[in-house]
Enzyme design. Structure first.
Site, PDB file in Angstrom:
ATOM      1  CG  HIS A  82      -1.943   1.076   1.223  1.00  0.00           C
ATOM      2  ND1 HIS A  82      -3.041   1.059   2.043  1.00  0.00           N
ATOM      3  CD2 HIS A  82      -2.034   2.230   0.515  1.00  0.00           C
ATOM      4  CE1 HIS A  82      -3.765   2.147   1.838  1.00  0.00           C
ATOM      5  NE2 HIS A  82      -3.166   2.880   0.924  1.00  0.00           N
ATOM      6  CG  ASP A 174      -6.314   3.690  -0.556  1.00  0.00           C
ATOM      7  OD1 ASP A 174      -7.077   3.808   0.414  1.00  0.00           O
ATOM      8  OD2 ASP A 174      -5.150   4.116  -0.552  1.00  0.00           O
ATOM      9  CG  ASN A 300      -9.475   9.122   5.779  1.00  0.00           C
ATOM     10  OD1 ASN A 300      -9.937   8.609   6.790  1.00  0.00           O
ATOM     11  ND2 ASN A 300     -10.142   9.226   4.654  1.00  0.00           N
ATOM     12  CG  ASP A 327      -2.249   4.969   3.414  1.00  0.00           C
ATOM     13  OD1 ASP A 327      -2.135   5.223   2.200  1.00  0.00           O
ATOM     14  OD2 ASP A 327      -3.223   5.355   4.100  1.00  0.00           O
TER      15      ASP A 327
HETATM   16 ZN   LIG Z   1      -3.812   4.839   0.811  1.00  0.00          ZN
HETATM   17 ZN   LIG Z   2      -7.102   4.752   2.258  1.00  0.00          ZN
END
Ligand SMILES: [Zn+2]
Ligand SMILES: [Zn+2]
Length: 454
Positions: A82, A174, A300, A327
């Site tokens: 990710h 996403d 987030n 992320d």
């Molecule tokens: Zn993401």
């Molecule tokens: Zn996300």
């Protein structure tokens, strides 16, 4: 998913190089929890594969590059399912070259990039173009997800089978949830035909409203609109029910709330094919950090309470959380150096992931090093890729870690084009020195000396 693909089947520029030379990591402490290995060895890498784990100091080294690794840990290199590489469209934040250089510096041998670019990746031509660019620019094997819905509009599905044929490594909208349950259900049906993972950003936009941080005591004190935990957990519950009904599999991204962990744990208990990830920032920090009003603590899902954090740590330990994912979300300083409420959501993470977790959780004794090392690469399996292994004949995906090294993230700059790290200014302990990805050295720390044997 029936057959796992090699990490080297992803695209990167090392794939085009001449065959790599031999490499010996001499007297390294080899830690491969999945293989049950935790002992000193000479790690011998030949033709891009692990040739053997020899007795310490015994490996034949003629002609090989030798790295004196006594006191250092050799572990399976990390895999991040990710990241946001911001290409195409926002190369002012990151591109394939800078993002994968950051990955290599963080000890990663592979990453999967999200599709919420400008424009979103929703056609086979877009996937093919990214794959070609990764072949020129990527420091480590890189896969690209395609969106689930056209233009990430949430209404019409993309051609998932064609996208898979073009080399999409999976599917995700996403950045946004898939609001419409009927669309989600259809996506699960098509996903089976495409035989690729679907990764879900779980959030009920109605419940999140205009929230900018976790809804709780701190948001009340600061007078900021909050995102309640149930914004995440109710959407996960919906998608667990749909996946169960369709016999499909799902991967839940960036789990943050203890209510969500309970939903995932129950789903696993019931036999639903679900995997999930947690980020270093959710494992190391809480909403208390937001009291500083610094936008580098805005992301987030938001940082939540210490109870949530400790529940996540326990879920990583128990395996309810399958893997750690960063992320990695680069933003320009213009988008971050504004009042908290207006700032963009997201933080970088590739260069600090291991150090942040090692410092916050391993050093104080909350998690075993072996668990962390295992979870840092296990995201590969959730997307159908082979797990990095330090075993004879495995593709050489190895990270050499110095667990004693103390450093301050950002003090020497960043490989990433962006600097929105929530860990800059902290003293962290532990750092990758060398990253071997698909048999080739993808990163070495500049100050790290080594020699070639005669
Ligand atoms: Zn993401
Ligand atoms: Zn996300």
């Amino acid at each position: 998913m029936t057959v796992s693909r090699a990490i080297s089947s992803l695209d990167w520029r090392g794939a085009a190089d001449a065959p790599p030379g031999d490499l010996v990591l001499r007297q390294a402490r080899v830690l491969d929890p999945r293989a049950g290995v935790d002992a000193p060895h000479d790690v011998v890498i030949r033709d891009g594969r692990i040739a053997e784990l020899a007795a310490p100091g015994s490996a034949a080294i003629a002609g090989a590059e030798v790295i004196e690794a006594e006191g250092l840990h050799a572990v399976p290199a990390f895999f991040d399912p990710h990241v946001h590489l911001r290409t195409p469209g926002r190369e002012d934040k990151e591109d394939i070259e800078t993002g994968t250089r950051a990955a290599a510096a963080g000890g990663y041998c592979g990453v999967l990039a999200m599709a919420n670019t400008e424009p979103p990746i929703d056609t086979p031509a877009a996937i093919e173009s990214l794959r070609e660019r990764a072949g020129d620019d990527a420091s480590v094997p890189t896969g690209f997800l395609a969106t689930v819905t056209r233009g990430m509009q949430g209404s019409e599905l993309t051609d998932m089978a064609e996208l898979a044929d073009a080399g999409a490594a999976g599917f995700s909208d996403d950045g946004l949830p898939i609001r419409n349950a009927r669309v989600m259900r259809r996506a699960l049906q098509y996903q089976a035909l495409a035989n690729r993972q679907i990764a879900l950003h779980e959030e009920d936009p109605e419940l999140s409203g205009g929230g900018v941080m976790h809804e709780g005591k701190v948001s009340a004190v600061l007078g900021m609109a909050g995102v309640p935990s149930v914004s995440e957990s109710t959407m996960i519950a919906r998608d667990v029910a749909l996946a169960s009904y369709e016999g499909a599999r799902i991967h839940v991204q960036h789990l943050s709330a203890r209510e969500s962990i309970a939903v995932v744990a129950a789903a696993k208990q019931a036999g639903v094919a679900i995997t999930c990830e947690a980020t270093p920032h959710h494992l190391a920090l809480t909403d208390e950090a937001v009291r500083s009003l610094e936008a580098r603590f805005k992301m987030n899902p938001p940082l939540r309470t210490d109870e949530d954090r400790l529940a996540l740590v326990e879920a990583v330990r128990s395996g309810v959380v399958d893997c750690i994912a960063t992320d990695h979300a680069p933003h320009t300083s213009d988008e971050k150096e504004v009042p908290f409420e207006q700032a963009a959501m997201g933080v970088t993470g590739l260069e600090t992931a291991f150090a942040a977790i090692h410092t916050a959780l391993v050093v104080p004794g909350l998690l075993d090093l072996a668990i962390v090392v295992e979870r840092m690469s296990s995201g590969a399996a959730a997307f159908g890729f082979e797990l990095p292994a330090l075993a004879p004949d495995a593709e050489a995906n190895v990270t050499l870690l110095d667990l004693e090294s103390e450093w301050e993230p950002g003090a020497d700059g960043w490989e990433s084009r962006s600097s929105n790290s929530c860990f800059s200014g902290r003293k962290l302990q532990g750092r990758p020195l060398i990253t071997v990805a698909a048999g080739r050295v993808a990163y070495r720390r500049r100050s790290f000396a080594m020699g070639v044997a005669p």
